[in-house]
Write an enzyme that holds these catalytic residues in place. Structure first.
Site, mmCIF file in Angstrom:
data_model
loop_
_atom_site.group_PDB
_atom_site.id
_atom_site.type_symbol
_atom_site.label_atom_id
_atom_site.label_comp_id
_atom_site.label_asym_id
_atom_site.label_seq_id
_atom_site.Cartn_x
_atom_site.Cartn_y
_atom_site.Cartn_z
ATOM 1 N N ARG A 143 -17.780 -3.443 17.895
ATOM 2 C CA ARG A 143 -16.992 -4.664 17.618
ATOM 3 C C ARG A 143 -15.615 -4.631 18.270
ATOM 4 O O ARG A 143 -14.846 -3.689 18.056
ATOM 5 C CB ARG A 143 -16.841 -4.856 16.104
ATOM 6 C CG ARG A 143 -16.058 -6.137 15.760
ATOM 7 C CD ARG A 143 -16.019 -6.412 14.258
ATOM 8 N NE ARG A 143 -17.346 -6.370 13.726
ATOM 9 C CZ ARG A 143 -17.714 -5.634 12.675
ATOM 10 N NH1 ARG A 143 -16.832 -4.909 12.045
ATOM 11 N NH2 ARG A 143 -18.958 -5.641 12.254
ATOM 12 N N CYS A 194 0.837 -1.208 0.000
ATOM 13 C CA CYS A 194 0.000 0.000 0.000
ATOM 14 C C CYS A 194 0.876 1.264 0.000
ATOM 15 O O CYS A 194 1.852 1.356 0.738
ATOM 16 C CB CYS A 194 -0.915 -0.015 1.219
ATOM 17 S SG CYS A 194 -2.048 1.384 1.232
ATOM 18 N N CYS A 203 -19.709 1.144 8.571
ATOM 19 C CA CYS A 203 -18.895 0.499 9.598
ATOM 20 C C CYS A 203 -17.699 1.420 9.796
ATOM 21 O O CYS A 203 -16.873 1.573 8.885
ATOM 22 C CB CYS A 203 -18.449 -0.889 9.124
ATOM 23 S SG CYS A 203 -17.283 -1.688 10.248
ATOM 24 N N CYS A 254 -19.459 -6.919 3.621
ATOM 25 C CA CYS A 254 -18.787 -5.678 4.010
ATOM 26 C C CYS A 254 -17.491 -5.613 3.215
ATOM 27 O O CYS A 254 -16.896 -6.648 2.906
ATOM 28 C CB CYS A 254 -18.498 -5.685 5.510
ATOM 29 S SG CYS A 254 -17.670 -4.185 6.085
ATOM 30 N N CYS A 269 0.356 0.412 10.315
ATOM 31 C CA CYS A 269 -0.076 -0.638 9.387
ATOM 32 C C CYS A 269 1.048 -1.469 8.774
ATOM 33 O O CYS A 269 1.950 -0.942 8.110
ATOM 34 C CB CYS A 269 -0.910 -0.022 8.266
ATOM 35 S SG CYS A 269 -1.620 -1.303 7.193
ATOM 36 N N CYS A 301 -16.265 -9.767 5.599
ATOM 37 C CA CYS A 301 -15.682 -8.461 5.257
ATOM 38 C C CYS A 301 -14.419 -8.653 4.419
ATOM 39 O O CYS A 301 -13.500 -9.364 4.821
ATOM 40 C CB CYS A 301 -15.351 -7.709 6.537
ATOM 41 S SG CYS A 301 -14.642 -6.093 6.216
ATOM 42 N N CYS A 347 0.169 5.036 6.937
ATOM 43 C CA CYS A 347 -0.479 4.815 8.242
ATOM 44 C C CYS A 347 0.529 4.142 9.188
ATOM 45 O O CYS A 347 0.986 3.018 8.906
ATOM 46 C CB CYS A 347 -1.720 3.954 8.068
ATOM 47 S SG CYS A 347 -2.802 4.536 6.728
#
Ligand code: SAM
Ligand code: DTB
Ligand code: SF4
Length: 340
Positions: free
Chosen positions: A274, A67, A202, A142, A74, A111, A71
């Site tokens: 969650r 990616c 979400c 999702c 991550c 998801c 972040c």
């Protein structure tokens, strides 16, 4: 931070129209004596979810690693050396096989996550096929694919997507310490596109990234003030992955994590809150407190996206030990192990 524990915090009516939460009002909830906070959270939870069942949502990484974003938490950001190798988009047959297995294990939501800043046109077409196939198995769908345009959100909705996951991650004031390659408003814009397309939202965040309590309150206030607030609120406990800038951050006191769950429950009474990343590190006793504080959903399955989750068997045993029932979805096969 010192906010008086004596400050009266008016009990918010759980069924009434949505109200606005100031960061101060949320911070005052955090400051309540622990038992008072959990009592308030239990009241809110039982009023909205009298049967108290736990939703089981299974994750699949459909596009892992590589990616371009930065972040700081991550393991999938290409710029950090975490050992996660970039992979191609998973073939449709593999997604279907994983969704069937998730359903067989008792999950009601599936998801699909991709390590993208945003999907490209050709990506969306492929994800649409995945969404339609998973939906046709009788699972809630999702996806979490990064930023979406209005048109992309609509395409996913038309393909049968139920929920879109896009987290605010943290308070606006702390955000710049964690991500520099896109801004908070980009996230709010995507959430707006998702809502306008008629998808359910979400949206949650991560705690334990070195933020202050007032910043945790700031994240919760942002979420609770979304209009309407999200249907699902994943609260992630930072998983510290070697190679990411946040590895080595001082761990959050587990009771502060429980408080965060309770405050999410009180401020977003009708949401599925969650317990998300980081459950392995929390252990059973802290998770039990989180359920008491109003968590009513977990990511279920041995893997999150790239990191480990508790084993499904261990989760079923934990729920059974606590006398908590998994939510049963439409057409979900009754499995002797998880429905006992
Ligand atoms: N790339 C898309 C995006 O960022 O929206 C979707 C996938 S991304 C991995 C989804 C969410 O996972 C992030 O927003 C973050 O909240 C959570 N996450 C990622 N790494 C994490 C970690 N190490 N610990 C806890 N949560 C994490
Ligand atoms: C969310 O809030 N947490 C999930 C899901 N939405 C996509 C992801 C957690 C990822 C944890 C790190 C990993 O496994 O790579
Ligand atoms: Fe990329 Fe999402 Fe990870 Fe950020 S959280 S680096 S956008 S995969």
């Amino acid at each position: 931070m010192t906010v008086s524990t004596q400050s009266p915090v008016a009990l918010k009516p759980v069924q009434a129209g949505q109200q606005t939460w100031t960061v101060d009002a949320v911070a005052q909830l955090f400051e309540l004596p622990f038992n008072d906070l959990l009592y308030r959270a239990q009241q809110a939870h039982r009023a909205q979810f009298p049967t108290g069942e736990i939703e089981l949502a299974t994750l699949l990484s459909i596009k892992t690693g590589g990616c371009p974003e930065d972040c700081a938490y991550c393991p999938q950001a290409a710029r950090y050396h975490t050992g996660v190798e970039p992979e191609k988009l998973v073939p449709l047959e593999d997604v279907i096989a994983a969704a069937k297995a998730a359903k067989q294990n008792g999950a009601t939501r599936f998801c699909m996550g991709a390590a993208w800043r945003e999907p490209k046109g050709r990506d969306i077409a492929k994800v649409e096929a995945m969404v339609s196939a998973v939906k046709s198995l009788g699972l809630e769908t999702c996806a979490t694919l990064g930023m979406l345009s209005q048109a992309q959100a609509q395409q996913l909705k038309n393909a049968g997507l139920d929920y879109y996951n896009h987290n605010l991650d943290t308070a606006p004031e702390f955000y710049g310490e964690i991500i520099t390659t896109r801004v908070y408003q980009d996230r709010l814009d995507t959430l707006g596109h998702v809502r306008r397309a008629g998808l359910k939202v979400c949206c949650g965040g991560i705690v334990g990234m070195g933020e202050s309590r007032i910043q945790r309150a700031g994240l919760i206030a942002q979420l609770a003030n979304l209009d309407p607030y999200p249907e699902s609120v994943p609260i992630n406990h930072l998983v510290q992955v070697p190679g990411t800038p946040l590895c080595g951050t001082e761990p959050l006191d587990p009771l502060e994590f429980v408080r965060t769950i309770a405050v999410a429950r009180i401020t977003m009474p009708g949401a599925r809150v969650r317990l998300s990343a980081g459950r392995r590190e929390l252990g059973e006793a802290v998770q039990a407190l989180c359920f008491l504080a109003g968590a009513n959903s977990i990511f279920y399955g041995d893997k999150l996206l790239t990191t480990c989750n508790p084993e499904a068997q261990a989760d079923r045993a934990l729920l059974a030990k606590l006398g908590l029932q998994p939510q049963v979805g439409n057409g979900v096969t009754n499995c002797c192990e998880c429905r006992s």
